[in-house]
Write an enzyme that holds these catalytic residues in place. Structure first.
Site, mmCIF file in Angstrom:
data_model
loop_
_atom_site.group_PDB
_atom_site.id
_atom_site.type_symbol
_atom_site.label_atom_id
_atom_site.label_comp_id
_atom_site.label_asym_id
_atom_site.label_seq_id
_atom_site.Cartn_x
_atom_site.Cartn_y
_atom_site.Cartn_z
ATOM 1 N N PHE A 47 0.869 -1.188 0.000
ATOM 2 C CA PHE A 47 0.000 0.000 0.000
ATOM 3 C C PHE A 47 0.909 1.244 0.000
ATOM 4 O O PHE A 47 1.859 1.302 0.763
ATOM 5 C CB PHE A 47 -0.884 0.016 1.241
ATOM 6 C CG PHE A 47 -2.150 0.818 1.096
ATOM 7 C CD1 PHE A 47 -2.118 2.210 1.141
ATOM 8 C CD2 PHE A 47 -3.375 0.198 0.920
ATOM 9 C CE1 PHE A 47 -3.277 2.957 1.016
ATOM 10 C CE2 PHE A 47 -4.537 0.934 0.797
ATOM 11 C CZ PHE A 47 -4.493 2.321 0.857
ATOM 12 N N GLU A 51 -0.798 -5.628 7.939
ATOM 13 C CA GLU A 51 -0.296 -7.011 7.851
ATOM 14 C C GLU A 51 1.188 -7.142 8.198
ATOM 15 O O GLU A 51 1.739 -8.243 8.212
ATOM 16 C CB GLU A 51 -0.541 -7.564 6.442
ATOM 17 C CG GLU A 51 -1.976 -7.908 6.133
ATOM 18 C CD GLU A 51 -2.809 -6.667 5.856
ATOM 19 O OE1 GLU A 51 -2.286 -5.682 5.291
ATOM 20 O OE2 GLU A 51 -4.001 -6.661 6.229
ATOM 21 N N VAL A 94 1.667 5.033 6.082
ATOM 22 C CA VAL A 94 0.262 5.269 6.409
ATOM 23 C C VAL A 94 0.019 6.770 6.322
ATOM 24 O O VAL A 94 0.649 7.556 7.038
ATOM 25 C CB VAL A 94 -0.075 4.745 7.819
ATOM 26 C CG1 VAL A 94 -1.572 4.869 8.081
ATOM 27 C CG2 VAL A 94 0.347 3.277 7.963
ATOM 28 N N ILE A 95 -0.879 7.144 5.392
ATOM 29 C CA ILE A 95 -1.070 8.567 5.103
ATOM 30 C C ILE A 95 -2.482 8.970 5.522
ATOM 31 O O ILE A 95 -3.467 8.446 4.989
ATOM 32 C CB ILE A 95 -0.833 8.842 3.608
ATOM 33 C CG1 ILE A 95 0.604 8.436 3.238
ATOM 34 C CG2 ILE A 95 -1.087 10.310 3.276
ATOM 35 C CD1 ILE A 95 0.923 8.533 1.760
ATOM 36 N N THR A 133 -7.170 8.097 4.334
ATOM 37 C CA THR A 133 -7.888 6.980 4.931
ATOM 38 C C THR A 133 -8.664 7.416 6.159
ATOM 39 O O THR A 133 -8.252 8.306 6.892
ATOM 40 C CB THR A 133 -6.915 5.861 5.345
ATOM 41 O OG1 THR A 133 -7.680 4.827 5.977
ATOM 42 C CG2 THR A 133 -5.876 6.356 6.342
ATOM 43 N N HIS A 154 -9.346 5.135 8.410
ATOM 44 C CA HIS A 154 -8.921 4.271 9.526
ATOM 45 C C HIS A 154 -7.406 4.362 9.728
ATOM 46 O O HIS A 154 -6.732 3.395 10.032
ATOM 47 C CB HIS A 154 -9.382 2.830 9.335
ATOM 48 C CG HIS A 154 -8.988 2.174 8.061
ATOM 49 N ND1 HIS A 154 -9.354 2.633 6.815
ATOM 50 C CD2 HIS A 154 -8.256 1.076 7.817
ATOM 51 C CE1 HIS A 154 -8.883 1.836 5.901
ATOM 52 N NE2 HIS A 154 -8.193 0.893 6.474
ATOM 53 N N PHE A 162 10.542 -0.464 13.606
ATOM 54 C CA PHE A 162 9.345 0.204 13.078
ATOM 55 C C PHE A 162 9.771 1.250 12.056
ATOM 56 O O PHE A 162 10.133 2.372 12.414
ATOM 57 C CB PHE A 162 8.581 0.845 14.238
ATOM 58 C CG PHE A 162 7.265 1.457 13.863
ATOM 59 C CD1 PHE A 162 7.076 2.833 13.912
ATOM 60 C CD2 PHE A 162 6.210 0.663 13.457
ATOM 61 C CE1 PHE A 162 5.853 3.402 13.572
ATOM 62 C CE2 PHE A 162 4.986 1.227 13.119
ATOM 63 C CZ PHE A 162 4.820 2.598 13.170
ATOM 64 N N ARG A 218 10.253 12.046 3.552
ATOM 65 C CA ARG A 218 10.876 11.114 4.517
ATOM 66 C C ARG A 218 11.255 9.786 3.881
ATOM 67 O O ARG A 218 11.639 8.850 4.555
ATOM 68 C CB ARG A 218 9.916 10.887 5.690
ATOM 69 C CG ARG A 218 9.735 12.131 6.566
ATOM 70 C CD ARG A 218 8.464 12.077 7.389
ATOM 71 N NE ARG A 218 8.339 13.247 8.264
ATOM 72 C CZ ARG A 218 7.916 14.426 7.856
ATOM 73 N NH1 ARG A 218 7.617 14.621 6.570
ATOM 74 N NH2 ARG A 218 7.825 15.455 8.686
HETATM 75 O O1 INI Z 1 -0.047 0.645 4.640
HETATM 76 C C1 INI Z 1 -1.136 1.225 4.547
HETATM 77 N N1 INI Z 1 -2.283 0.500 4.533
HETATM 78 C C2 INI Z 1 -3.484 1.116 4.415
HETATM 79 N N2 INI Z 1 -4.602 0.351 4.393
HETATM 80 C C3 INI Z 1 -4.570 -1.090 4.168
HETATM 81 C C4 INI Z 1 -4.330 -1.865 5.457
HETATM 82 O O2 INI Z 1 -2.968 -1.785 5.842
HETATM 83 C C5 INI Z 1 -4.689 -3.341 5.255
HETATM 84 O O3 INI Z 1 -3.882 -3.869 4.226
HETATM 85 C C6 INI Z 1 -6.151 -3.544 4.927
HETATM 86 O O4 INI Z 1 -6.937 -2.904 5.918
HETATM 87 C C7 INI Z 1 -6.515 -5.017 4.854
HETATM 88 O O5 INI Z 1 -6.241 -5.617 6.103
HETATM 89 C C8 INI Z 1 -3.555 2.512 4.313
HETATM 90 N N3 INI Z 1 -4.787 3.203 4.182
HETATM 91 O O6 INI Z 1 -5.886 2.642 4.442
HETATM 92 O O7 INI Z 1 -4.785 4.390 3.716
HETATM 93 C C9 INI Z 1 -2.341 3.263 4.337
HETATM 94 O O8 INI Z 1 -2.301 4.522 4.259
HETATM 95 N N4 INI Z 1 -1.182 2.579 4.453
#
Ligand code: INI
Length: 142
Positions: free
Chosen positions: A10, A46, A69-70, A74, A76, A101, A115
């Site tokens: 992602f 994951e 993770v942005i 999102t 969540h 991490f 970054r």
């Molecule tokens: O690594 C990320 N996963 C994200 N979502 C997927 C998440 O990590 C899982 O793969 C998904 O929820 C299935 O379990 C992100 N957003 O939702 O935006 C994100 O910004 N970064």
């Protein structure tokens, strides 16, 4: 030194840059390509389960988790970032294998790019250095 890297797909435009930084740094620290295993996972949520598998395998002296993770994209954000952070910390403490991490948590893509090799450096590089140093400290203690 043997290193496992779990990398989230992602936001791959970012995480590939983090991985490049980590691999380049590990090489500079003398870690052989053959002693590095990279596993791609769907997203940062994951990362911990694969990090745990690396750590429990007995074949890794350190594990690196890379993700981005942005918040702007999102609803969540906190759950994903929280699982990645808490999960990586739990793997370290549960297994005794340093689990680093290297997950960016930013407000927007620009901050993430800064970054991931931009003007703020590369978190992948920092994570690789932390992995090598922490594994070395533990090897000296144990
Ligand atoms: O690594 C990320 N996963 C994200 N979502 C997927 C998440 O990590 C899982 O793969 C998904 O929820 C299935 O379990 C992100 N957003 O939702 O935006 C994100 O910004 N970064």
């Amino acid at each position: 030194m043997r290193v496992g890297i779990a990398c989230a797909r992602f936001n791959e435009v970012i995480t590939k840059l983090l991985l490049d930084g980590a691999l380049e740094t590990l090489a500079r620290c003398g870690v052989r390509d053959s002693d590095i295993t990279v596993a791609w996972v769907p997203g940062s949520f994951e990362l911990p389960v694969v990090a745990h598998a690396f750590a429990k395998s007995g074949r890794c002296d350190a594990v690196i988790c890379l993700g981005a993770v942005i918040r702007g994209e999102t609803s969540h954000y906190d759950m994903v970032a929280g699982q990645a952070q808490g999960g990586a910390g739990a793997v370290s403490m549960d297994t005794g294998v340093p689990t680093i991490f290297g997950v960016l948590t930013t407000e927007n893509l620009e901050q993430a790019l800064n970054r991931a090799g931009g003007k703020s450096g590369n978190i992948g590089t920092n994570a690789a250095l932390a992995a090598v140093e922490t594994a070395s400290v533990l090897a000296a203690i144990n």
